[in-house]
Design a protein around this motif. Structure first.
Motif, mmCIF file in Angstrom:
data_model
loop_
_atom_site.group_PDB
_atom_site.id
_atom_site.type_symbol
_atom_site.label_atom_id
_atom_site.label_comp_id
_atom_site.label_asym_id
_atom_site.label_seq_id
_atom_site.Cartn_x
_atom_site.Cartn_y
_atom_site.Cartn_z
ATOM 1 N N LEU A 40 39.947 -45.704 16.388
ATOM 2 C CA LEU A 40 41.134 -44.882 16.176
ATOM 3 C C LEU A 40 41.758 -44.677 17.549
ATOM 4 N N ARG A 41 42.935 -45.270 17.740
ATOM 5 C CA ARG A 41 43.609 -45.207 19.038
ATOM 6 C C ARG A 41 44.688 -44.130 18.988
ATOM 7 N N PHE A 42 44.533 -43.149 19.878
ATOM 8 C CA PHE A 42 45.484 -42.042 19.907
ATOM 9 C C PHE A 42 46.650 -42.363 20.830
ATOM 10 N N GLY A 93 44.931 -37.686 22.552
ATOM 11 C CA GLY A 93 43.469 -37.720 22.625
ATOM 12 C C GLY A 93 42.811 -36.431 23.084
ATOM 13 N N PRO A 94 43.295 -35.773 24.141
ATOM 14 C CA PRO A 94 42.622 -34.558 24.606
ATOM 15 C C PRO A 94 42.507 -33.467 23.551
ATOM 16 N N ALA A 95 43.511 -33.323 22.685
ATOM 17 C CA ALA A 95 43.447 -32.292 21.649
ATOM 18 C C ALA A 95 42.340 -32.581 20.652
ATOM 19 N N VAL A 96 42.109 -33.858 20.348
ATOM 20 C CA VAL A 96 41.057 -34.240 19.403
ATOM 21 C C VAL A 96 39.683 -34.162 20.054
ATOM 22 N N LEU A 97 39.577 -34.643 21.269
ATOM 23 C CA LEU A 97 38.279 -34.773 21.922
ATOM 24 C C LEU A 97 37.822 -33.513 22.622
ATOM 25 N N GLY A 98 38.761 -32.652 22.995
ATOM 26 C CA GLY A 98 38.393 -31.387 23.609
ATOM 27 C C GLY A 98 38.172 -31.445 25.105
ATOM 28 N N ASP A 143 41.187 -33.196 11.089
ATOM 29 C CA ASP A 143 40.552 -31.886 10.984
ATOM 30 C C ASP A 143 40.436 -31.224 12.351
ATOM 31 N N ARG A 144 40.050 -32.005 13.354
ATOM 32 C CA ARG A 144 39.916 -31.428 14.689
ATOM 33 C C ARG A 144 41.285 -31.047 15.268
#
Length: 250
Positions: free
Chosen positions: A74-76, A81-86, A139-140
């Motif tokens: 899944l390529r953001f 990406g930072p919002a999903v990965l934290g 969801d994240r």
């Protein structure tokens, strides 16, 4: 299976899903300003596969896997990406990091098990695992702090050929502030991001059959020699080799 990708419906323009099967040699992955969550499977020693994150690259990365290894990713889009990965994107720059280093280990193990079940469940190729990755990311995103609100405007401005100073003024930031926020959102500063985005515009034009000299002119390079230097600096090979029919890399 050759490389395939398709847009993520649930995530809109914020991500694409992709799949690839390893061949006999490494695959050259070009910098694009994006961050990927990738599930690698097909190794009998890891029946549930392995989950890892590919951070934003500053130059081409050679991805190696045993022949037959399958990847679903899944390529953001840049800035998502930072919002999903934290974690800020610069912490992942030019790295391949196990997802369990970023998320709770038990959560990652359960996700790997679910991905393996989805792949074994007779779904359409990589689409069943891909849909699961989409659902987890969505969801994240719903529970996370939203992506930097200026990220989209920064990408649009730099993609349009505007200077860093012009983009900073357009989004109401000083150049130092823009640099700091770009590191967190994209993994590198706006000048590097502009180089990466311009490279991809140039490659798109060249793949469409545009002559190299015209590619240089329409994508903002000083001349064809400048285009050639930038392509080699960011990808490690000449433009002609990038456009040649795929073959195993030596």
């Amino acid at each position: 299976m050759p490389y395939q990708e398709w847009g993520s419906g649930p995530l809109g323009g914020r991500a694409v899903v992709w799949s690839r099967t390893a061949g006999a040699g490494p695959q050259r992955v070009l910098p694009d300003g994006c961050t990927d969550v990738i599930w690698s499977h097909g190794d009998p020693a890891a029946p549930d596969g392995e989950l890892f994150v590919a951070g934003p690259d500053t130059r081409a990365h050679l991805a190696q896997g045993a022949p037959g290894t399958r990847w679903v990713g899944l390529r953001f889009a840049p800035g998502t990406g930072p919002a999903v990965l934290g974690v800020p994107a610069h912490e992942l720059r030019d790295q391949r990091v196990p997802l369990a280093a970023l998320w709770p280990d038990a959560e990652v193990r359960r996700l790997a098990e679910r991905l393996a079940e989805a792949a074994d469940g007779g779904g359409a190729g990589a689409r069943s695992p891909g849909r699961l990755l989409e659902a987890v990311a969505l969801d994240r995103l719903r529970r996370a702090e939203p992506p930097d609100p200026v990220a989209g405007a920064v990408v649009a401005g730099l993609s349009g050929g505007r200077s860093v100073a012009e983009v900073a003024a357009a989004v109401g930031l000083g150049e130092r502030q823009l640099h700091r926020r770009s590191l967190a959102a994209f993994g590198y500063g706006p000048k590097t991001l502009a180089r990466v985005l311009r490279l991809n515009r140039a490659l798109d034009a060249a793949r469409a059959g545009t002559a190299f000299a015209e590619v240089a002119a329409v994508t903002g390079y000083a001349d064809q020699a400048h285009l050639a230097r930038e392509v080699r600096a960011l990808t490690g090979v000449p433009l002609g080799r990038l456009l040649a029919p795929p073959r195993p890399l030596s």
